[in-house]
Motif scaffolding. Structure first.
Motif, mmCIF file in Angstrom:
data_model
loop_
_atom_site.group_PDB
_atom_site.id
_atom_site.type_symbol
_atom_site.label_atom_id
_atom_site.label_comp_id
_atom_site.label_asym_id
_atom_site.label_seq_id
_atom_site.Cartn_x
_atom_site.Cartn_y
_atom_site.Cartn_z
ATOM 1 N N ARG A 1 10.428 -4.008 -8.046
ATOM 2 C CA ARG A 1 11.330 -4.750 -7.188
ATOM 3 C C ARG A 1 11.832 -5.987 -7.903
ATOM 4 N N VAL A 2 12.936 -6.546 -7.386
ATOM 5 C CA VAL A 2 13.486 -7.807 -7.869
ATOM 6 C C VAL A 2 13.311 -8.817 -6.743
ATOM 7 N N GLY A 3 12.639 -9.910 -7.023
ATOM 8 C CA GLY A 3 12.466 -10.897 -5.964
ATOM 9 C C GLY A 3 11.169 -11.657 -6.104
ATOM 10 N N PRO A 4 10.847 -12.472 -5.111
ATOM 11 C CA PRO A 4 9.643 -13.306 -5.148
ATOM 12 C C PRO A 4 8.361 -12.490 -5.215
ATOM 13 N N LEU A 5 7.277 -13.180 -5.531
ATOM 14 C CA LEU A 5 5.966 -12.568 -5.685
ATOM 15 C C LEU A 5 5.510 -11.825 -4.441
ATOM 16 N N ARG A 6 4.869 -10.667 -4.661
ATOM 17 C CA ARG A 6 4.191 -9.949 -3.602
ATOM 18 C C ARG A 6 2.725 -9.826 -3.988
ATOM 19 N N LEU A 7 1.850 -10.260 -3.119
ATOM 20 C CA LEU A 7 0.425 -10.328 -3.425
ATOM 21 C C LEU A 7 -0.201 -8.956 -3.607
ATOM 22 N N THR A 8 0.117 -8.042 -2.691
ATOM 23 C CA THR A 8 -0.477 -6.703 -2.751
ATOM 24 C C THR A 8 0.124 -5.885 -3.880
ATOM 25 N N GLY A 9 1.448 -5.833 -3.928
ATOM 26 C CA GLY A 9 2.127 -5.028 -4.937
ATOM 27 C C GLY A 9 1.818 -5.462 -6.354
ATOM 28 N N SER A 10 1.594 -6.765 -6.558
ATOM 29 C CA SER A 10 1.296 -7.282 -7.898
ATOM 30 C C SER A 10 -0.172 -7.113 -8.269
ATOM 31 N N GLY A 11 -1.021 -6.805 -7.281
ATOM 32 C CA GLY A 11 -2.440 -6.673 -7.540
ATOM 33 C C GLY A 11 -3.191 -7.986 -7.571
ATOM 34 N N LEU A 12 -2.544 -9.068 -7.192
ATOM 35 C CA LEU A 12 -3.178 -10.379 -7.214
ATOM 36 C C LEU A 12 -4.194 -10.553 -6.084
ATOM 37 N N ILE B 1 0.821 -1.212 0.000
ATOM 38 C CA ILE B 1 0.000 0.000 0.000
ATOM 39 C C ILE B 1 0.855 1.263 0.000
ATOM 40 N N ARG B 2 2.129 1.128 0.412
ATOM 41 C CA ARG B 2 3.028 2.283 0.381
ATOM 42 C C ARG B 2 3.717 2.441 -0.974
ATOM 43 N N GLY B 3 3.591 1.432 -1.833
ATOM 44 C CA GLY B 3 4.244 1.490 -3.134
ATOM 45 C C GLY B 3 5.668 0.996 -3.129
#
Length: 296
Positions: free
Chosen positions: A74-85, A67-69
């Motif tokens: 980024r480089v790395g594993p999946l992020r649920l929030t940042g990816s919009g999933l 939520i902070r952006g």
């Protein structure tokens, strides 16, 4: 778009779970050194609490950074929030659910073992888990994340495990707590070294950002080195602690990668490798204590 179960599992960052498994192993070993036998139920309950807290921290971090952006680029594993999933509130609620379950299991452990001082420690751990990146002034953004990991996933997890089983704390418990805490902190440092460029852009002043790239990389190696050497102070009473030195070969590749490879993506395998180091360290620490008891 709705996240799949596999993506939720990936978002839980399972590669970080060794930092809660290792202290339970070491804490149990330290208790056995005192009592002569493990308390399996207490060990399992402590492990469940640790796993729930760690997954909760990971989801909370995913939500707060998303939520902070912070995770937009980024480089790395999946992020649920940042990816919009997944919706931010869904990820947040998943974190709260993990914290709530950890609190319930932890309370049962405390009550069943009459380890009353740990009630306050457990509450502090839950608040600290959320405050890492959550709230208006998260301490993870001020370079204190490593302090949290060392205290709660090193000292508290190890000493709490030992205390609920033996109701006393001994030198092996303290040494093991510091050692596994250092390795857990090294894992977080490797993660934050990878994210230095993007963290700087969004004002996330992790310890890696504050130290600067070269010093942060050296600190990773120093943490591993100190963790492995610490148990040697006990060789006069626990001669088999020399076994912990067998962890050294596992440290060579990740240390070389951290020191020499400046591609952000190259540090992703280091997280898994550091987690393995922590587990092997805990296993060798345990074997050293068991051998001492068996040959006494």
């Amino acid at each position: 778009m709705v996240a799949t179960i596999a993506q939720w599992v990936e978002g839980a960052r399972l590669r970080t779970l060794p930092i809660v498994i290792a202290p339970v192993i070491i804490g149990t070993a330290a208790a056995v050194d005192t009592t002569g036998k493990p308390a399996w139920l207490e060990a399992i309950l402590a492990l469940v609490v640790g796993l729930l807290l760690q997954v909760g921290v990971n989801y909370a971090n995913d939500y707060s950074d998303g939520i902070r952006g912070t995770d937009d680029v980024r480089v790395g594993p999946l992020r649920l929030t940042g990816s919009g999933l997944a919706k931010p509130t869904t990820v947040r609620n998943a974190a709260f659910a993990c914290f709530g379950l950890a609190g319930i299991v932890g309370a049962f452990l405390v009550v069943s073992t009459a380890s009353w001082p740990l009630l306050l420690v457990g509450l502090a751990a839950i608040f600290a888990a959320w405050g890492y990146t959550g709230g208006k002034n998260p301490y993870g953004y001020r370079g204190l994340g490593e302090v949290f990991v060392f205290i709660f996933f090193g000292l508290v997890a190890t000493l709490g495990t030992a205390y609920t089983q033996a109701h006393q704390l001994t030198l092996p418990a303290y040494i093991g707590a510091v050692g596994t805490g250092l390795i857990a902190t090294a894992l977080l440092m490797a993660n934050n070294i990878r994210d230095i460029p993007t963290d700087k852009e969004v004002g996330k002043m992790t310890l890696a950002v504050r130290l600067g790239d070269p010093a942060a990389r050296i600190s990773y190696v120093m943490m591993l080195t100190l963790a492995i050497l610490l148990p040697l102070v006990m060789v006069s009473t626990h001669a088999w602690m020399w076994l912990v030195l067998l962890t050294v070969p596992l440290c060579v590749l990740p240390s070389w990668t951290v020191l020499r490879n400046h591609e952000p993506g190259a540090l992703i395998p280091v997280l898994k490798q550091t987690g393995i180091i922590n587990l092997v360290y805990a296993a060798l620490f345990t074997v050293a204590i068991v051998m001492e008891l068996a040959l006494a």
